[in-house]
Design a protein around this motif. Structure first.
Motif, PDB file in Angstrom:
ATOM      1  N   UNK A  40      -7.353  -9.512  14.607  1.00 46.60           N
ATOM      2  CA  UNK A  40      -7.928  -9.149  13.224  1.00 46.60           C
ATOM      3  C   UNK A  40      -7.202  -8.153  12.481  1.00 46.60           C
ATOM      4  N   UNK A  41      -6.770  -7.115  13.061  1.00 42.79           N
ATOM      5  CA  UNK A  41      -6.046  -6.198  12.095  1.00 42.79           C
ATOM      6  C   UNK A  41      -4.938  -7.031  11.450  1.00 42.79           C
ATOM      7  N   UNK A  42      -4.170  -7.871  11.965  1.00 46.07           N
ATOM      8  CA  UNK A  42      -2.926  -8.569  11.452  1.00 46.07           C
ATOM      9  C   UNK A  42      -3.519  -9.446  10.194  1.00 46.07           C
ATOM     10  N   UNK A  43      -4.754  -9.949  10.561  1.00 42.06           N
ATOM     11  CA  UNK A  43      -5.173 -10.832   9.475  1.00 42.06           C
ATOM     12  C   UNK A  43      -5.625 -10.079   8.533  1.00 42.06           C
ATOM     13  N   UNK A  44      -6.223  -8.855   8.400  1.00 42.95           N
ATOM     14  CA  UNK A  44      -6.514  -8.217   7.237  1.00 42.95           C
ATOM     15  C   UNK A  44      -5.427  -7.365   6.665  1.00 42.95           C
ATOM     16  N   UNK A  45      -4.351  -7.204   7.333  1.00 39.54           N
ATOM     17  CA  UNK A  45      -2.926  -6.655   6.590  1.00 39.54           C
ATOM     18  C   UNK A  45      -2.634  -7.918   5.641  1.00 39.54           C
ATOM     19  N   UNK A  46      -2.631  -9.121   6.226  1.00 40.55           N
ATOM     20  CA  UNK A  46      -2.061 -10.221   5.678  1.00 40.55           C
ATOM     21  C   UNK A  46      -2.802 -10.285   4.246  1.00 40.55           C
ATOM     22  N   UNK A  47      -4.180 -10.072   4.401  1.00 42.21           N
ATOM     23  CA  UNK A  47      -5.309 -10.332   3.240  1.00 42.21           C
ATOM     24  C   UNK A  47      -4.753  -9.058   2.168  1.00 42.21           C
ATOM     25  N   UNK A  51      -3.373  -9.336  -1.670  1.00 40.46           N
ATOM     26  CA  UNK A  51      -4.193  -8.322  -2.789  1.00 40.46           C
ATOM     27  C   UNK A  51      -2.833  -7.607  -3.424  1.00 40.46           C
ATOM     28  N   UNK A  52      -1.965  -7.149  -2.882  1.00 41.13           N
ATOM     29  CA  UNK A  52      -0.983  -6.303  -3.286  1.00 41.13           C
ATOM     30  C   UNK A  52      -0.295  -7.008  -4.222  1.00 41.13           C
ATOM     31  N   UNK A  53       0.092  -8.338  -3.886  1.00 44.22           N
ATOM     32  CA  UNK A  53       1.099  -8.996  -4.802  1.00 44.22           C
ATOM     33  C   UNK A  53       0.082  -9.548  -6.090  1.00 44.22           C
ATOM     34  N   UNK A  54      -1.296  -9.674  -5.934  1.00 41.95           N
ATOM     35  CA  UNK A  54      -1.931  -9.879  -6.999  1.00 41.95           C
ATOM     36  C   UNK A  54      -1.807  -8.715  -7.985  1.00 41.95           C
ATOM     37  N   UNK A  55      -2.039  -7.512  -7.411  1.00 38.76           N
ATOM     38  CA  UNK A  55      -2.004  -6.264  -8.350  1.00 38.76           C
ATOM     39  C   UNK A  55      -0.727  -6.019  -8.850  1.00 38.76           C
ATOM     40  N   UNK A  71       0.131  -1.864  -6.486  1.00 39.05           N
ATOM     41  CA  UNK A  71       0.149  -3.109  -5.676  1.00 39.05           C
ATOM     42  C   UNK A  71       1.507  -3.290  -4.756  1.00 39.05           C
ATOM     43  N   UNK A  72       2.644  -2.659  -5.267  1.00 35.16           N
ATOM     44  CA  UNK A  72       3.747  -2.706  -4.343  1.00 35.16           C
ATOM     45  C   UNK A  72       3.679  -1.868  -3.152  1.00 35.16           C
ATOM     46  N   UNK A  73       2.923  -0.469  -3.268  1.00 34.86           N
ATOM     47  CA  UNK A  73       2.506   0.229  -2.117  1.00 34.86           C
ATOM     48  C   UNK A  73       1.483  -0.437  -1.303  1.00 34.86           C
ATOM     49  N   UNK A  74       0.636  -1.052  -1.687  1.00 32.63           N
ATOM     50  CA  UNK A  74      -0.380  -1.804  -0.985  1.00 32.63           C
ATOM     51  C   UNK A  74       0.462  -2.719  -0.265  1.00 32.63           C
ATOM     52  N   UNK A  75       1.299  -3.582  -0.835  1.00 38.35           N
ATOM     53  CA  UNK A  75       2.019  -4.709  -0.359  1.00 38.35           C
ATOM     54  C   UNK A  75       2.782  -3.906   0.978  1.00 38.35           C
ATOM     55  N   UNK A  76       3.536  -2.830   0.718  1.00 36.44           N
ATOM     56  CA  UNK A  76       4.364  -2.319   1.846  1.00 36.44           C
ATOM     57  C   UNK A  76       3.565  -1.719   2.950  1.00 36.44           C
ATOM     58  N   UNK A  77       2.485  -1.035   2.708  1.00 36.89           N
ATOM     59  CA  UNK A  77       1.590  -0.612   3.833  1.00 36.89           C
ATOM     60  C   UNK A  77       0.924  -1.463   4.595  1.00 36.89           C
ATOM     61  N   UNK A  78       0.525  -2.908   4.087  1.00 42.44           N
ATOM     62  CA  UNK A  78       0.127  -3.738   4.807  1.00 42.44           C
ATOM     63  C   UNK A  78       1.153  -4.420   5.569  1.00 42.44           C
ATOM     64  N   UNK A  79       2.371  -4.756   4.845  1.00 45.25           N
ATOM     65  CA  UNK A  79       3.516  -5.259   5.882  1.00 45.25           C
ATOM     66  C   UNK A  79       3.760  -4.388   6.956  1.00 45.25           C
ATOM     67  N   UNK A  81       1.545  -2.200   8.585  1.00 42.39           N
ATOM     68  CA  UNK A  81       0.424  -2.553   9.474  1.00 42.39           C
ATOM     69  C   UNK A  81       0.332  -3.849  10.171  1.00 42.39           C
ATOM     70  N   UNK A  82       0.729  -4.974   9.546  1.00 38.93           N
ATOM     71  CA  UNK A  82       1.020  -6.163  10.170  1.00 38.93           C
ATOM     72  C   UNK A  82       2.127  -5.972  11.146  1.00 38.93           C
ATOM     73  N   UNK A  83       3.122  -5.463  10.994  1.00 37.98           N
ATOM     74  CA  UNK A  83       4.235  -5.690  11.847  1.00 37.98           C
ATOM     75  C   UNK A  83       3.823  -4.837  13.041  1.00 37.98           C
ATOM     76  N   UNK A  84       3.300  -3.558  13.002  1.00 39.00           N
ATOM     77  CA  UNK A  84       3.027  -2.614  14.037  1.00 39.00           C
ATOM     78  C   UNK A  84       1.787  -3.270  14.814  1.00 39.00           C
ATOM     79  N   UNK A  85       0.859  -3.955  14.391  1.00 39.64           N
ATOM     80  CA  UNK A  85       0.060  -4.528  14.938  1.00 39.64           C
ATOM     81  C   UNK A  85       0.278  -5.653  15.817  1.00 39.64           C
ATOM     82  N   UNK A  86       1.234  -6.338  15.369  1.00 40.95           N
ATOM     83  CA  UNK A  86       1.679  -7.701  15.877  1.00 40.95           C
ATOM     84  C   UNK A  86       2.363  -7.423  17.148  1.00 40.95           C
TER      85      UNK A  86
END
Length: 127
Positions: A40-47, A51-55, A71-79, A81-86
């Motif tokens: 679930x955490x990885x899916x949220x990070x992808x979403x 959103x970061x790309x859209x921003x 937007x870039x910072x949101x993308x970086x943080x979510x990336x 989060x996704x990698x560490x969660x995975x």
């Protein structure tokens, strides 16, 4: 609220019975909660990444640099989060990372309690 000693013994007996009857099923159940949480955490990070790309794109279209930076910072943080969660997600049938250490601590504490009882009984009998 911690379990009483009797409840812990009953739980351990049920776990042993489950492992004895169907070890494959029992091992599949072990890491299920953590696996679902990390998925679930990885899916949220992808979403969030989307959103970061859209921003980023909206900031470029509106010529607002700060929106693009956010937007870039949101993308970086979510990336991240996704990698560490995975990486932390246990594989099917595998115990979570800290579970083995917790089991060792629990076994030690059980053994310590047994040894203390044994010593108390020996002392009471006068040996």
């Amino acid at each position: 609220m911690p379990l009483s000693e009797h409840e812990q013994r009953m739980l351990e007996q049920m776990e042993r019975a489950l492992y004895a009857e169907d070890p494959k099923f029992a091992s599949a159940l072990e890491g299920n909660g953590l696996r679902t949480y990390t998925r679930r955490r990885v899916y949220q990070a992808v979403a969030g990444f989307l959103v970061g790309i859209a921003l980023l794109m909206a900031g470029m279209v509106a010529q607002q640099i700060w929106v693009s930076v956010v937007g870039f910072l949101v993308m970086l943080g979510c990336a991240v989060l996704a990698v560490t969660g995975w990486r932390k997600a246990p594989k099917p049938g595998e115990q979570p990372v800290g579970a083995a250490r917790r089991q060792v601590r629990q076994k030690r504490s059980v053994m310590d309690r047994i040894e203390q009882r044994w010593q108390r009984r020996r002392d009471e009998q006068g040996h």
